[in-house]
Design a protein around this motif. Structure first.
Motif, short mmCIF file in Angstrom:
data_model
loop_
_atom_site.label_atom_id
_atom_site.label_comp_id
_atom_site.label_asym_id
_atom_site.label_seq_id
_atom_site.Cartn_x
_atom_site.Cartn_y
_atom_site.Cartn_z
N PRO A 85 0.80 -1.22 0.00
CA PRO A 85 0.00 0.00 0.00
C PRO A 85 0.83 1.28 0.00
O PRO A 85 0.31 2.36 -0.23
N GLU A 86 2.13 1.15 0.21
CA GLU A 86 3.04 2.30 0.24
C GLU A 86 3.74 2.54 -1.09
O GLU A 86 4.32 3.59 -1.30
N ARG A 87 3.70 1.56 -1.97
CA ARG A 87 4.49 1.64 -3.20
C ARG A 87 3.93 2.67 -4.16
O ARG A 87 2.79 2.58 -4.62
N ALA A 88 4.74 3.65 -4.49
CA ALA A 88 4.34 4.70 -5.42
C ALA A 88 4.45 4.19 -6.86
O ALA A 88 5.19 3.24 -7.14
N ASP A 89 3.71 4.83 -7.74
CA ASP A 89 3.80 4.47 -9.16
C ASP A 89 5.10 5.03 -9.75
O ASP A 89 5.91 5.64 -9.04
N SER A 90 5.29 4.84 -11.03
CA SER A 90 6.55 5.24 -11.67
C SER A 90 6.79 6.74 -11.61
O SER A 90 7.93 7.20 -11.74
N GLU A 91 5.75 7.52 -11.38
CA GLU A 91 5.90 8.97 -11.26
C GLU A 91 6.05 9.43 -9.81
O GLU A 91 6.28 10.60 -9.55
N GLY A 92 5.86 8.51 -8.87
CA GLY A 92 6.01 8.85 -7.46
C GLY A 92 4.72 9.09 -6.71
O GLY A 92 4.73 9.50 -5.55
N THR A 93 3.58 8.83 -7.35
CA THR A 93 2.28 9.04 -6.71
C THR A 93 1.89 7.81 -5.90
O THR A 93 1.89 6.70 -6.42
N THR A 94 1.55 8.02 -4.64
CA THR A 94 1.16 6.90 -3.77
C THR A 94 -0.33 6.61 -3.89
O THR A 94 -1.13 7.52 -4.16
N PRO A 95 -0.72 5.35 -3.64
CA PRO A 95 -2.15 5.02 -3.67
C PRO A 95 -2.96 5.83 -2.65
O PRO A 95 -4.08 6.24 -2.94
N VAL A 122 -5.25 0.68 6.91
CA VAL A 122 -5.31 -0.56 7.69
C VAL A 122 -4.29 -1.57 7.18
O VAL A 122 -3.75 -2.37 7.94
N SER A 123 -3.99 -1.50 5.88
CA SER A 123 -3.03 -2.42 5.27
C SER A 123 -1.58 -1.96 5.41
O SER A 123 -0.67 -2.61 4.91
N GLY A 124 -1.37 -0.82 6.05
CA GLY A 124 0.00 -0.40 6.34
C GLY A 124 0.48 0.87 5.67
O GLY A 124 1.64 1.24 5.84
N ALA A 125 -0.36 1.54 4.90
CA ALA A 125 0.06 2.81 4.30
C ALA A 125 0.26 3.84 5.41
O ALA A 125 -0.57 3.96 6.30
N ASP A 156 1.29 9.85 6.55
CA ASP A 156 2.08 11.06 6.33
C ASP A 156 3.11 10.95 5.20
O ASP A 156 3.90 11.86 5.00
N THR A 157 3.09 9.86 4.43
CA THR A 157 4.03 9.73 3.32
C THR A 157 3.70 10.73 2.24
O THR A 157 2.58 10.80 1.75
N GLU A 158 4.69 11.51 1.88
CA GLU A 158 4.49 12.55 0.86
C GLU A 158 4.61 11.93 -0.53
O GLU A 158 5.54 11.21 -0.83
N SER A 159 3.63 12.23 -1.35
CA SER A 159 3.60 11.76 -2.73
C SER A 159 4.45 12.70 -3.58
O SER A 159 4.49 13.89 -3.34
N GLY A 160 5.10 12.14 -4.59
CA GLY A 160 5.97 12.97 -5.42
C GLY A 160 5.61 12.99 -6.88
O GLY A 160 6.39 13.45 -7.70
N GLY A 161 4.44 12.47 -7.24
CA GLY A 161 4.06 12.42 -8.64
C GLY A 161 3.80 13.79 -9.23
O GLY A 161 3.34 14.70 -8.55
N LEU A 162 4.10 13.95 -10.49
CA LEU A 162 3.88 15.21 -11.18
C LEU A 162 2.41 15.59 -11.10
O LEU A 162 1.54 14.85 -11.55
N GLY A 163 2.12 16.73 -10.48
CA GLY A 163 0.74 17.16 -10.28
C GLY A 163 0.07 16.47 -9.10
O GLY A 163 -1.09 16.72 -8.80
N SER A 164 0.79 15.58 -8.46
CA SER A 164 0.27 14.83 -7.30
C SER A 164 1.24 14.90 -6.14
O SER A 164 1.42 13.95 -5.41
N GLU A 165 1.86 16.06 -5.98
CA GLU A 165 2.83 16.21 -4.91
C GLU A 165 2.11 16.58 -3.62
O GLU A 165 1.15 17.33 -3.65
#
Length: 141
Positions: free
Chosen positions: A35-45, A63-66, A69-78
């Motif tokens: 649940p923490e794994r970001a996509d190739s652009e850095g956007t988290t679920p 509940v699954s562990g995300a 407070d993890t900051e997303s880094g996807g373009l337009g999704s920071e």
């Protein structure tokens, strides 16, 4: 689980989040998606769920562990999930994030940007502002 399978599950998870398919999200998480794994652009679920006001999906991810407070880094999704939800006045998503330990004073851009309260106030989203203040958010002085 091998790297290829983890990547495929993460892709499926991101798609399910975007399609608002909570049952599918649950099944993909049960299959072992991170649940923490970001996509190739850095956007988290969790960011995707939060910015779209998907409180139930956010809860499943948390509940699954995300981390709330993890900051997303996807373009337009920071940004943080809480800032994303507060920006759009998604009060139920804000409530879920806070219930799972999101910091109501954590600023985006690694602590140098806007806070959830800044975003909610700019909205203006009065109900979200009140919820954040009740959770301990303070305005920048």
């Amino acid at each position: 689980m091998n790297q290829r399978r983890r990547k495929k599950l993460s892709q499926h998870l991101g798609t399910a989040v975007l399609m608002s398919e909570s049952g599918r999200v649950k099944a993909i998480l049960r299959a072992g998606a991170d649940p923490e794994r970001a996509d190739s652009e850095g956007t988290t679920p969790l960011y995707l769920a939060s910015v779209n006001g998907e409180a139930e999906i956010a809860r499943l991810l948390l509940v699954s562990g995300a981390s709330p407070d993890t900051e997303s880094g996807g373009l337009g999704s920071e940004g943080t999930p809480l800032c994303a939800a507060a920006c759009w006045g998604h009060t139920e998503a804000v409530r879920e994030l806070l219930a799972h330990g999101a910091d109501p004073n954590l600023r985006e851009d690694h602590g140098t940007g806007r806070s959830p309260l800044d975003w909610a106030t700019a909205g203006p989203h009065a109900e979200t502002v009140a919820l954040l203040i009740a959770a301990g958010a303070v305005a920048r002085t």
